[in-house]
Design an enzyme around this catalytic site. Structure first.
Site, short mmCIF file in Angstrom:
data_model
loop_
_atom_site.label_atom_id
_atom_site.label_comp_id
_atom_site.label_asym_id
_atom_site.label_seq_id
_atom_site.Cartn_x
_atom_site.Cartn_y
_atom_site.Cartn_z
N GLU A 173 0.83 -1.22 0.00
CA GLU A 173 0.00 0.00 0.00
C GLU A 173 0.86 1.27 0.00
O GLU A 173 0.69 2.15 0.86
CB GLU A 173 -0.97 -0.01 1.19
CG GLU A 173 -1.99 -1.13 1.08
CD GLU A 173 -3.12 -1.07 2.10
OE1 GLU A 173 -3.06 -0.27 3.06
OE2 GLU A 173 -4.08 -1.85 1.93
N GLU A 292 -5.31 -8.49 -0.39
CA GLU A 292 -6.02 -8.18 0.86
C GLU A 292 -7.47 -7.99 0.49
O GLU A 292 -7.80 -7.07 -0.28
CB GLU A 292 -5.48 -6.92 1.53
CG GLU A 292 -4.18 -7.12 2.27
CD GLU A 292 -3.76 -5.90 3.09
OE1 GLU A 292 -4.63 -5.19 3.64
OE2 GLU A 292 -2.55 -5.65 3.14
#
Ligand code: AHR
Length: 511
Positions: A173, A292
């Site tokens: 991320e 995720e």
């Protein structure tokens, strides 16, 4: 129309079932590692401190690949802290979740645990506070046979054969302002390219995942992927996608239809990657690593700065209800229906932290509601994913407009058909499955995960409240398999087939 119809034909398929779609995620976050998978002194712990009850549940769940060690945690992590004699490992501050990290559990413990589960690693490197050099050192430690500084250190730590880790995430991320050492797309794209190049020099056989956006709600979603891939397209195999679906923000119908958003995201990320391929004149095609995904009431989380320094704190220990099982089932269905372009998927996370498995320190481990659709899908999705042609009643959602109440996927393997179906609506849904092109069915069955009370949960006191149960009533008549999907339910409908295509068996289900 108050019933649904599916048409299946073995001639029309999406592609093979990719086993890595049944991945999970172990992050050094909250109690996922400490008192989750690892708890020395627990009655179920083995000599390495690994909880055997959790290993058994992970095996029962059918987890095939596990991402590690983060997540946001990885962006401030020094992997060297977690290898070698446990007594010499430093205690550090983890800035991602304001945790005290003892490093009692590290790479070696993870790989031992993973061997017991029988799954493959999806290893992430720190591209937040670190870079090319540390990623290169790590892959030399894990994948190089011996005779060099880092490979010899691994051998000194008692691991003679290289781990041979195949799949690597280049950071986590990196677009997120919360990420320690976050980057612009330009900065990250360059760093991902250089890191990938160095890692591939050490081991050309690896598969690399570049970070995509951390959510479709990021202001840079789409442009982030395009810029990053313009830098590193040739060096990577996957672009990541992350998504969490919130049960409490927005209307319930939109939440139940979360898989619509997952589908739009997969298609958007693929379109962006293919656009970059066209610009670069590349014939290579990337896959999505949806590394995720889960249901998480993120809007209830106070954020990292609301946390106090602690070791193994209770963070986001979501308790899932029966409705969440239906949503998770529909997300798995969406992943299967995109098996041609989604190569890896990891449900986040495995234990305690937004997890299908819950544990108590010194106490039991149990299956949350969302464990069941995952376990059923991982066990029965085999062979090839068939292209499902479906018609179903629609339901109104604030976020996505009119959405079909039915989500469905089907796989066919060695005379066994598995249909995975979610009824998102609050009424029973009769369904007819047209099996044209398939041989004669010799046995059918229907298992559902649902509860009359959609807020029912599995808890330490009542760990088996929501479980899969067999339903009577499935029938086959000629080419038509019929059954009824309970309101807000995940379902597995199975058909077994003889090889010759003779006349179809009639009458009620035989099990
Ligand atoms: O899974 C929890 C966190 O969610 C991960 O650490 C991070 O990558 C994401 O934002």
């Amino acid at each position: 129309m108050d019933s649904a119809k599916l048409t299946l034909d073995p001639a029309f398929e999406v592609g093979p079932v990719e086993r890595r779609l049944f991945g999970s995620f172990v992050e050094h976050m909250g109690r996922c590692v400490y008192t989750g998978v690892y708890e020395p002194g627990h009655p179920e712990a083995d000599a390495d401190g690994l909880r055997r009850d959790v290993v058994e549940l992970a095996r029962e769940m059918g987890v095939t690949a596990v991402r590690y060690p983060g997540g946001n945690f990885v962006s401030n992590y020094e992997w060297e802290d977690g290898v070698g004699p446990a007594a010499e490992r430093p205690t550090r501050l983890d800035l991602a979740w304001r945790q005290i990290e003892t490093n009692a559990f590290g790479l070696g413990e993870f790989m031992t645990w993973l061997g017991a589960v029988g799954a493959e690693p999806v290893m992430a490197v720190n591209l937040g506070t670190r870079g090319v050099r540390e990623a290169r050192d790590l892959i030399e430690y894990t994948n190089y046979p011996g005779g060099t500084r880092w490979s010899d250190l691994r051998i000194k730590h008692g691991v003679r054969e290289p781990y041979g880790i195949k799949v690597w995430c280049l950071g986590n991320e990196m677009d997120g302002p919360w990420q320690i050492g976050g980057k612009t797309a330009e900065e990250y794209g360059r760093l991902a390219f250089e890191t990938a190049k160095a890692m591939r020099r050490v081991d050309p056989g690896i598969e690399l995942v570049a970070c995509g956006s951390s959510s479709v709600r990021m202001p840079t979603y789409g442009s982030w992927e395009a810029t990053v891939l313009e830098h590193c397209y040739d060096q990577v195999d996957y672009i990541s996608a992350h998504a969490y679906y919130d049960a409490v923000s927005g209307d319930r119908a939109s939440y139940l239809a979360s898989a619509v958003e997952m589908e739009q995201q997969i298609e958007g990320v693929i379109a962006t990657a293919d656009h970059v391929a066209a610009k670069l004149g590349s014939r290579k095609r990337l896959k999505v690593s949806f590394d995720e995904w889960n249901v998480w009431s993120h809007s209830l989380f106070g954020g990292e700065n609301s946390l106090d320094w602690a070791h193994a704190p209770r963070i986001i220990e979501e308790e899932y209800d029966a409705a969440a099982a239906a949503v998770v089932g529909s997300l798995l269905i969406t992943l299967l229906n995109h098996a041609d372009r989604v190569g890896i998927a990891c449900q986040a996370q495995l234990a305690n932290v937004i997890a299908p498995i819950r544990t108590e320190p010194g106490g039991p481990a149990w299956r949350q509601t969302i464990f069941h659709p995952f376990a059923l899908t991982a066990a029965h999705a085999r062979g090839r994913v068939l292209r499902v042609q479906a018609t179903a009643p629609a339901m109104a959602t604030e976020r996505y407009g009119e959405v079909p109440v039915l989500a469905a996927a089907a796989t066919l393997d060695d005379g066994e058909l598995s249909v995975f179906a979610v009824n998102r609506g609050d009424r029973p849904l009769p369904i007819e499955i047209d099996l044209r092109g398939l041989p004669r069915a010799t046995g059918i069955s229907h298992v559902t995960v649902a509860d009359d009370d959609t807020s029912a949960r599995n808890t330490e006191r009542e760990p088996r409240r929501v479980e899969p149960r067999a339903l009577a009533g499935a029938a086959i008549d000629g080419d038509r398999l019929t059954t009824v999907l309970p309101p807000i339910s995940f379902n597995l409908v199975k058909g077994a087939f003889t090889e010759d295509r003779g006349p179809h068996a009639g009458g009620p289900a035989s099990r």
